[in-house]
Design an enzyme around this catalytic site. Sequence first.
Site, PDB file in Angstrom:
ATOM      1  CB  CYS A 167      -1.008  -0.011   1.142  1.00 23.85           C
ATOM      2  SG  CYS A 167      -0.294   0.027   2.803  1.00 23.85           S
ATOM      3  CG  HIS A 188      -4.626  -0.278   3.747  1.00 23.81           C
ATOM      4  ND1 HIS A 188      -3.809  -1.041   2.961  1.00 23.81           N
ATOM      5  CD2 HIS A 188      -5.621   0.180   2.949  1.00 23.81           C
ATOM      6  CE1 HIS A 188      -4.298  -1.059   1.726  1.00 23.81           C
ATOM      7  NE2 HIS A 188      -5.401  -0.323   1.692  1.00 23.81           N
ATOM      8  CG  HIS A 191      -6.765   0.367  -1.657  1.00 21.39           C
ATOM      9  ND1 HIS A 191      -6.952  -0.626  -0.719  1.00 21.39           N
ATOM     10  CD2 HIS A 191      -7.894   0.367  -2.408  1.00 21.39           C
ATOM     11  CE1 HIS A 191      -8.134  -1.187  -0.911  1.00 21.39           C
ATOM     12  NE2 HIS A 191      -8.725  -0.600  -1.918  1.00 21.39           N
TER      13      HIS A 191
END
Length: 159
Positions: A68, A119, A131
């Site tokens: 990510c 994240h 993402h």
Amino acid sequence: MQRRTLCAALLLYALFPGLALGAGETPGTNGQGRMTRDRAAKRLALAVRLSLGKPYVWGAGGPNAFDCSGLVQWLYRCAGLLLPRTALEQGRGGRRAGQRLAFGDVLLFSSRVSPSGWHCGMYLARGYFVHAAGRGKGVIVSRLAPGKKRLVAARRYLV
């Protein structure tokens, strides 16, 4: 996976109708060192398009695979801006985005699945963000939805 990538690419074209690569153009700096915000945003959008469908690999920073924070860092590097490497560091940098999210804002989520507990992704528009979603999903476009992932912060690097 192919269908999801196609849908995400179509979404990008819907959100950014003027998005197209010029002859021989690739994301990155223009050799001048600085770019206008509009040019940087266009290159950021092109980098998003090029990253869609790439696999998730923990610790990878692109261009063939991403985690990510590696994805977010690579996207911004294509636009000529250097961001920190980890999701937590990216969430501490830039400036606070506030309530109204804008294209390019870095989104930071709390995560029970990630080894770091964080994240991140990059906001596109109209409630969508890109993402590196995890193993088996790769780089995708998702919709911000209450309850799915807990948005903790949004940071603005593109000014």
